[in-house]
Design a protein around this motif. Structure first.
Motif, PDB file in Angstrom:
ATOM      1  N   TRP A  10      11.416  -7.092 -11.325  1.00  0.00           N
ATOM      2  CA  TRP A  10      10.776  -8.308 -10.806  1.00  0.00           C
ATOM      3  C   TRP A  10      11.799  -9.392 -10.496  1.00  0.00           C
ATOM      4  O   TRP A  10      11.445 -10.444  -9.967  1.00  0.00           O
ATOM      5  CB  TRP A  10       9.782  -8.852 -11.846  1.00  0.00           C
ATOM      6  N   GLN A  71       9.557  -3.384 -17.757  1.00  0.00           N
ATOM      7  CA  GLN A  71       8.613  -3.455 -16.646  1.00  0.00           C
ATOM      8  C   GLN A  71       7.637  -2.270 -16.711  1.00  0.00           C
ATOM      9  O   GLN A  71       6.433  -2.425 -16.600  1.00  0.00           O
ATOM     10  CB  GLN A  71       9.392  -3.440 -15.342  1.00  0.00           C
ATOM     11  N   HIS A  75       3.550  -2.157 -17.486  1.00  0.00           N
ATOM     12  CA  HIS A  75       2.580  -1.422 -16.656  1.00  0.00           C
ATOM     13  C   HIS A  75       1.785  -0.447 -17.532  1.00  0.00           C
ATOM     14  O   HIS A  75       0.588  -0.257 -17.329  1.00  0.00           O
ATOM     15  CB  HIS A  75       3.300  -0.688 -15.520  1.00  0.00           C
ATOM     16  N   GLY A  93      -0.998  -6.791  -5.038  1.00  0.00           N
ATOM     17  CA  GLY A  93       0.425  -7.139  -5.184  1.00  0.00           C
ATOM     18  C   GLY A  93       1.163  -5.960  -5.782  1.00  0.00           C
ATOM     19  O   GLY A  93       1.819  -6.068  -6.809  1.00  0.00           O
ATOM     20  N   THR A  94       1.069  -4.843  -5.099  1.00  0.00           N
ATOM     21  CA  THR A  94       1.524  -3.567  -5.685  1.00  0.00           C
ATOM     22  C   THR A  94       3.049  -3.427  -5.785  1.00  0.00           C
ATOM     23  O   THR A  94       3.547  -2.570  -6.514  1.00  0.00           O
ATOM     24  CB  THR A  94       0.868  -2.406  -4.883  1.00  0.00           C
ATOM     25  N   GLY A  95       3.794  -4.290  -5.081  1.00  0.00           N
ATOM     26  CA  GLY A  95       5.266  -4.295  -5.204  1.00  0.00           C
ATOM     27  C   GLY A  95       5.893  -3.023  -4.700  1.00  0.00           C
ATOM     28  O   GLY A  95       5.820  -2.686  -3.518  1.00  0.00           O
ATOM     29  N   ILE A 115      -2.366  -3.050  -2.251  1.00  0.00           N
ATOM     30  CA  ILE A 115      -2.085  -4.010  -1.174  1.00  0.00           C
ATOM     31  C   ILE A 115      -0.953  -4.934  -1.613  1.00  0.00           C
ATOM     32  O   ILE A 115      -0.740  -5.186  -2.810  1.00  0.00           O
ATOM     33  CB  ILE A 115      -3.327  -4.854  -0.763  1.00  0.00           C
ATOM     34  N   ASP A 116      -0.217  -5.410  -0.641  1.00  0.00           N
ATOM     35  CA  ASP A 116       0.850  -6.373  -0.919  1.00  0.00           C
ATOM     36  C   ASP A 116       1.171  -7.089   0.379  1.00  0.00           C
ATOM     37  O   ASP A 116       0.954  -6.549   1.460  1.00  0.00           O
ATOM     38  CB  ASP A 116       2.112  -5.674  -1.455  1.00  0.00           C
ATOM     39  N   TRP A 118       4.280  -8.047   0.880  1.00  0.00           N
ATOM     40  CA  TRP A 118       5.657  -7.583   1.126  1.00  0.00           C
ATOM     41  C   TRP A 118       6.443  -8.610   1.959  1.00  0.00           C
ATOM     42  O   TRP A 118       7.017  -8.266   3.008  1.00  0.00           O
ATOM     43  CB  TRP A 118       5.665  -6.200   1.797  1.00  0.00           C
ATOM     44  N   GLY A 119       6.432  -9.841   1.479  1.00  0.00           N
ATOM     45  CA  GLY A 119       7.162 -10.904   2.189  1.00  0.00           C
ATOM     46  C   GLY A 119       8.662 -10.674   2.125  1.00  0.00           C
ATOM     47  O   GLY A 119       9.158  -9.893   1.306  1.00  0.00           O
ATOM     48  N   SER A 148      -2.940 -10.056   2.382  1.00  0.00           N
ATOM     49  CA  SER A 148      -2.714 -11.109   1.388  1.00  0.00           C
ATOM     50  C   SER A 148      -3.814 -11.100   0.337  1.00  0.00           C
ATOM     51  O   SER A 148      -4.995 -10.929   0.655  1.00  0.00           O
ATOM     52  CB  SER A 148      -2.667 -12.484   2.044  1.00  0.00           C
ATOM     53  N   LEU A 166       1.394  -9.795 -12.342  1.00  0.00           N
ATOM     54  CA  LEU A 166       2.335 -10.870 -11.968  1.00  0.00           C
ATOM     55  C   LEU A 166       2.307 -11.236 -10.487  1.00  0.00           C
ATOM     56  O   LEU A 166       3.362 -11.488  -9.904  1.00  0.00           O
ATOM     57  CB  LEU A 166       3.762 -10.473 -12.369  1.00  0.00           C
ATOM     58  N   ASP A 173      -0.132 -18.626   0.031  1.00  0.00           N
ATOM     59  CA  ASP A 173      -1.082 -19.106   1.026  1.00  0.00           C
ATOM     60  C   ASP A 173      -2.411 -19.572   0.415  1.00  0.00           C
ATOM     61  O   ASP A 173      -3.405 -19.737   1.116  1.00  0.00           O
ATOM     62  CB  ASP A 173      -1.311 -18.067   2.142  1.00  0.00           C
TER      63      ASP A 173
HETATM   64  C1  SAM Z   1       6.519 -10.076  -9.520  1.00  0.00           C
HETATM   65  S1  SAM Z   1       6.125  -9.034  -8.161  1.00  0.00           S
HETATM   66  C2  SAM Z   1       5.039  -7.889  -8.968  1.00  0.00           C
HETATM   67  C3  SAM Z   1       4.933  -6.583  -8.255  1.00  0.00           C
HETATM   68  C4  SAM Z   1       4.070  -5.528  -8.920  1.00  0.00           C
HETATM   69  N1  SAM Z   1       2.720  -6.009  -9.183  1.00  0.00           N
HETATM   70  C5  SAM Z   1       4.698  -5.043 -10.200  1.00  0.00           C
HETATM   71  O1  SAM Z   1       4.152  -5.316 -11.281  1.00  0.00           O
HETATM   72  O2  SAM Z   1       5.746  -4.372 -10.141  1.00  0.00           O
HETATM   73  C6  SAM Z   1       5.022 -10.044  -7.225  1.00  0.00           C
HETATM   74  C7  SAM Z   1       4.415  -9.331  -6.035  1.00  0.00           C
HETATM   75  O3  SAM Z   1       3.490 -10.203  -5.413  1.00  0.00           O
HETATM   76  C8  SAM Z   1       3.527  -9.922  -4.033  1.00  0.00           C
HETATM   77  N2  SAM Z   1       2.905 -11.024  -3.299  1.00  0.00           N
HETATM   78  C9  SAM Z   1       3.359 -12.280  -3.101  1.00  0.00           C
HETATM   79  N3  SAM Z   1       2.486 -12.979  -2.341  1.00  0.00           N
HETATM   80  C10 SAM Z   1       1.465 -12.144  -2.062  1.00  0.00           C
HETATM   81  C11 SAM Z   1       0.250 -12.286  -1.327  1.00  0.00           C
HETATM   82  N4  SAM Z   1      -0.066 -13.421  -0.712  1.00  0.00           N
HETATM   83  N5  SAM Z   1      -0.571 -11.228  -1.250  1.00  0.00           N
HETATM   84  C12 SAM Z   1      -0.272 -10.053  -1.855  1.00  0.00           C
HETATM   85  N6  SAM Z   1       0.860  -9.854  -2.569  1.00  0.00           N
HETATM   86  C13 SAM Z   1       1.716 -10.894  -2.669  1.00  0.00           C
HETATM   87  C14 SAM Z   1       5.013  -9.784  -3.758  1.00  0.00           C
HETATM   88  O4  SAM Z   1       5.255  -9.156  -2.507  1.00  0.00           O
HETATM   89  C15 SAM Z   1       5.431  -8.948  -4.953  1.00  0.00           C
HETATM   90  O5  SAM Z   1       5.315  -7.582  -4.687  1.00  0.00           O
END
Ligand code: SAM
Length: 257
Positions: A10, A71, A75, A93-95, A115-116, A118-119, A148, A166, A173
């Motif tokens: 993260w 991490q 999970h 926010g699957t990362g 879904i994510d 992925w910015g 989003s 997280l 947004d």
């Molecule tokens: C701290 S990482 C956690 C990733 C994953 N959930 C994990 O536990 O490994 C935060 C995640 O939130 C995603 N994120 C940020 N803004 C988002 C949005 N508006 N919609 C969906 N995902 C978003 C980022 O792309 C990132 O993958």
């Protein structure tokens, strides 16, 4: 194709390198033939940057598989809170897909969507998720989608289970992060369940916890359970830092029928 999945931590590497670079530059200045007070000033300025670079690097080590694997352990905690995972599951926010892939392996009859957004400021991607799912042998049951969390592209009551780790606090947004949680609740079927892990104790982001709980309850959540992360998973001291996981909580519950 590589044979090992890649799950980044993260901690954003570019952030770590920026702090490390600035501290090294300031330390380098202390070696220049300039007045002593300027060298001292540069050395002192380097300290906070060094401190942050240290926290970031040591947290990376603790989160990563080559270090403490925290991490993955977090999970695992989320997966352990999912009672019956035989239905349709959504991970918001699957990362890099780590959590959803664990769920797919734990519940072989599930069908899953990750879904994510992925910015660009994150080092994860949809392609990486798909490749990880393929390597882990679960790609036939997982579908990844760019969207989003603030406006999920699903009708109401689409999923049996929704998880998120997280992510809500990262959603830029939507100013109100509780609204993002409500959007997640919208897509859960009546009687369906959720497990959310986030910095729910950070009042600047989620408001007072009692109010958050009251708000969720008014929004049709029942059987709400709260777990402070540090109470259910022994974490190394550094991860207790409020800027890391000190404010982290797991909230699980059900959507009223
Ligand atoms: C701290 S990482 C956690 C990733 C994953 N959930 C994990 O536990 O490994 C935060 C995640 O939130 C995603 N994120 C940020 N803004 C988002 C949005 N508006 N919609 C969906 N995902 C978003 C980022 O792309 C990132 O993958």
């Amino acid at each position: 194709m590589t044979t090992k999945p890649t799950y980044q931590t993260w901690i954003r590497m570019n952030k770590l390198f920026i702090f490390l670079g600035i501290s090294l530059l300031l330390l380098l200045v202390t070696l220049f033939p300039i007045p002593v007070y300027l060298r001292l000033l540069s050395g002192m300025l380097a300290l906070p940057f060094l401190y942050i670079a240290f926290i970031l690097s040591y947290s990376t080590y603790q989160f990563a598989a080559f270090g403490g694997s925290y991490q993955s352990k977090i999970h695992d905690v989320i997966v352990s809170k999912v009672d019956d995972g035989s239905g349709i599951i959504l991970d918001i926010g699957t990362g890099s897909g780590s959590l959803i892939i664990k769920l797919a392996k734990r519940f072989p009859h599930s069908s899953l969507t990750g879904i994510d957004f992925w910015g660009q400021n994150w080092e994860y991607s949809k392609g990486q998720c798909e490749q990880n799912a393929e390597i882990e042998g679960v790609s036939d049951r997982i579908h990844f989608l760019k969207a989003s969390a603030s406006k999920l592209p699903f009708p109401d009551a689409e999923f049996d289970i929704v998880v998120s780790c997280l992510t809500f606090h990262e959603v830029k947004d939507s100013r109100n992060k509780t609204d993002v949680m409500k959007e997640a609740l919208r897509v859960i079927k009546p009687g369906g369940t959720f497990v959310f892990m986030d910095l729910f104790l950070d009042e600047n982001t989620f408001g007072k916890k009692t109010e958050l709980v009251a708000d969720l309850t008014m929004h049709g959540v029942v059987e709400l359970k709260e777990y402070k992360l540090t109470d259910i998973l022994p974490l190394p001291k550094i991860l207790w830092n409020k800027k890391v996981l000190g404010n982290a909580m797991v909230l699980s519950g059900k959507k009223a029928k």
